[in-house]
Design a protein around this motif. Sequence first.
Motif, PDB file in Angstrom:
ATOM      1  N   CYS A 167      12.527  12.013   2.880  1.00 61.30           N
ATOM      2  CA  CYS A 167      13.753  12.146   3.192  1.00 61.30           C
ATOM      3  C   CYS A 167      14.800  11.230   2.729  1.00 61.30           C
ATOM      4  N   GLY A 168      14.400   9.991   1.791  1.00 66.98           N
ATOM      5  CA  GLY A 168      15.190   8.957   1.368  1.00 66.98           C
ATOM      6  C   GLY A 168      14.459   7.608   1.481  1.00 66.98           C
ATOM      7  N   TYR A 169      15.183   6.680   1.554  1.00 64.96           N
ATOM      8  CA  TYR A 169      14.675   5.222   1.367  1.00 64.96           C
ATOM      9  C   TYR A 169      14.840   4.655   2.307  1.00 64.96           C
ATOM     10  N   GLY A 170      14.010   3.516   3.011  1.00 61.59           N
ATOM     11  CA  GLY A 170      14.077   2.979   4.147  1.00 61.59           C
ATOM     12  C   GLY A 170      14.734   1.551   3.985  1.00 61.59           C
ATOM     13  N   ASN A 171      14.843   0.813   5.111  1.00 62.00           N
ATOM     14  CA  ASN A 171      15.646  -0.203   5.165  1.00 62.00           C
ATOM     15  C   ASN A 171      15.172  -1.380   3.908  1.00 62.00           C
ATOM     16  N   LEU A 172      15.997  -2.375   3.623  1.00 59.44           N
ATOM     17  CA  LEU A 172      15.544  -3.331   2.774  1.00 59.44           C
ATOM     18  C   LEU A 172      14.555  -4.131   3.086  1.00 59.44           C
ATOM     19  N   VAL A 173      13.486  -4.343   2.239  1.00 58.69           N
ATOM     20  CA  VAL A 173      12.069  -4.841   2.518  1.00 58.69           C
ATOM     21  C   VAL A 173      12.311  -6.463   1.920  1.00 58.69           C
ATOM     22  N   PRO A 174      11.904  -7.272   2.633  1.00 55.52           N
ATOM     23  CA  PRO A 174      12.196  -8.796   2.004  1.00 55.52           C
ATOM     24  C   PRO A 174      11.173  -9.142   1.077  1.00 55.52           C
ATOM     25  N   GLY A 185       0.758  -1.290  -0.205  1.00 52.98           N
ATOM     26  CA  GLY A 185       0.055   0.051   0.003  1.00 52.98           C
ATOM     27  C   GLY A 185       0.839   1.114   0.021  1.00 52.98           C
ATOM     28  N   ARG A 186       1.986   1.004  -0.177  1.00 52.78           N
ATOM     29  CA  ARG A 186       2.933   2.466   0.019  1.00 52.78           C
ATOM     30  C   ARG A 186       3.913   2.234  -1.159  1.00 52.78           C
ATOM     31  N   PRO A 187       4.358   3.588  -1.433  1.00 55.16           N
ATOM     32  CA  PRO A 187       5.467   3.541  -2.552  1.00 55.16           C
ATOM     33  C   PRO A 187       6.915   3.019  -2.120  1.00 55.16           C
ATOM     34  N   HIS A 188       7.232   2.230  -2.880  1.00 54.06           N
ATOM     35  CA  HIS A 188       8.643   1.667  -2.834  1.00 54.06           C
ATOM     36  C   HIS A 188       9.549   1.595  -4.115  1.00 54.06           C
ATOM     37  N   LEU A 189      10.794   1.700  -3.848  1.00 59.81           N
ATOM     38  CA  LEU A 189      11.839   1.890  -4.987  1.00 59.81           C
ATOM     39  C   LEU A 189      12.252   0.349  -5.231  1.00 59.81           C
ATOM     40  N   TRP A 190      12.144  -0.027  -6.507  1.00 65.41           N
ATOM     41  CA  TRP A 190      12.777  -1.287  -6.950  1.00 65.41           C
ATOM     42  C   TRP A 190      14.173  -0.837  -7.442  1.00 65.41           C
ATOM     43  N   LEU A 199      13.968  -3.845  -2.551  1.00 66.24           N
ATOM     44  CA  LEU A 199      12.765  -3.004  -2.410  1.00 66.24           C
ATOM     45  C   LEU A 199      13.216  -1.876  -1.273  1.00 66.24           C
ATOM     46  N   ARG A 200      12.997  -0.762  -1.268  1.00 65.00           N
ATOM     47  CA  ARG A 200      13.066   0.137  -0.233  1.00 65.00           C
ATOM     48  C   ARG A 200      11.852   1.230  -0.278  1.00 65.00           C
ATOM     49  N   ALA A 201      11.359   1.413   1.058  1.00 64.77           N
ATOM     50  CA  ALA A 201      10.255   2.088   1.201  1.00 64.77           C
ATOM     51  C   ALA A 201      10.608   3.551   0.740  1.00 64.77           C
ATOM     52  N   MET A 243      19.258   7.839  -8.465  1.00 66.31           N
ATOM     53  CA  MET A 243      18.493   7.512  -7.202  1.00 66.31           C
ATOM     54  C   MET A 243      19.200   8.017  -5.964  1.00 66.31           C
ATOM     55  N   HIS A 244      18.529   8.676  -4.972  1.00 69.44           N
ATOM     56  CA  HIS A 244      19.067   8.813  -3.671  1.00 69.44           C
ATOM     57  C   HIS A 244      19.758   7.847  -3.380  1.00 69.44           C
ATOM     58  N   PRO A 245      21.091   8.523  -2.576  1.00 67.41           N
ATOM     59  CA  PRO A 245      22.122   7.605  -1.912  1.00 67.41           C
ATOM     60  C   PRO A 245      21.818   6.641  -1.104  1.00 67.41           C
ATOM     61  N   SER A 246      20.672   6.791  -0.229  1.00 68.32           N
ATOM     62  CA  SER A 246      20.277   5.935   0.698  1.00 68.32           C
ATOM     63  C   SER A 246      19.432   4.638  -0.035  1.00 68.32           C
ATOM     64  N   ALA A 247      19.379   4.564  -1.345  1.00 66.31           N
ATOM     65  CA  ALA A 247      18.961   3.398  -2.332  1.00 66.31           C
ATOM     66  C   ALA A 247      19.939   2.413  -2.079  1.00 66.31           C
ATOM     67  N   ALA A 248      21.194   2.680  -1.894  1.00 68.00           N
ATOM     68  CA  ALA A 248      22.393   1.991  -2.172  1.00 68.00           C
ATOM     69  C   ALA A 248      22.898   1.645  -0.561  1.00 68.00           C
ATOM     70  N   GLN A 249      22.395   1.991   0.538  1.00 66.09           N
ATOM     71  CA  GLN A 249      23.088   1.700   1.794  1.00 66.09           C
ATOM     72  C   GLN A 249      22.570   0.408   2.317  1.00 66.09           C
TER      73      GLN A 249
END
Length: 206
Positions: free
Chosen positions: A165-172, A149-154, A159-161, A200-206
Motif C-alpha cells: 500500500c505504500g512506504y512506512g515511516n522513516l527507519v533510523p 530482512g524486509r524490502p526497504h526503499l532507499w 529508508l522506508r519499509a 516513487m510512491h508519494p509515501s516515500a516523501a511523507q
Amino acid sequence: MPLPNGVDPSGLIQPTCPSAVWMGNRGVLHDEHRQLRRTWERKQWITCLLSYQGIRRYPLMKPGSYTELFFLDEATALSAGHRPCGQCRKTQLGLFKDCWVRGNNRPSSTRLADIDNALHVERMARGNSNDWSGALHMLPAGVLVVWEGRPHLWAGGTLRAWTPCGYGNLVPVVDDAAAVQLYTLPSIVKAIAAGYPVQMHPSAAQ
C-alpha cells in the motif's frame, strides 16, 4: 478497488495489489480459468501505463492474452526486473536504454534485446552474486534493499519499509556506509545512478 497480480520488489506475484500506479506483463501466465500457471513466459518484462489510448483491459486475464501485472510504483517495478514498455512509454524506454548503456559501460550499439537478455540473467541469479550488495550512501535514490530482512526503499538519505500500500515511516540508519543486499537488479541500479529518474510512491516523501 484492489487489483490482482501485485508484484513485490523481489518479482514475486501476490494475490492482490491494493494500490497500483503501473501495469506490466511477462507474457501469458494464466490458463483458461484465470489461474496463474507460471511466473514468466518471455524475457521482455515490461512496465506499462494503466491507461493508454483508450484501450480497455477488462475483464482482466482474458484467455490467450497476456497476464496483467500491477506495481505500487516504478521503484517496485524496476526492483522486480521490469523496464519501460516500448509502446506506451517510448520516451521513458529511450531514456532507460541510454542510462543503462552508459551506467553499465556498454557500447552504444547495444540493442534492447541485449538489455532484456542481461536483465533476464540477473533475475535468474537474484541474490547469488557479490554484485548484489552495496553501501547505502553509494546507492542512488529509488533502489530497493534488504533491511532487517524486509524490502526497504532507499529514497536518498532515508529508508522506508515497502508494503503493497505504500512506504512506512522513516527507519533510523546508524551507519549508511554499511553494505546492504539489493533487491533492485545491479545493472538497473547503475542505470538509475546514470540518471534514469525513478517514479516513487508519494509515501516515500511523507
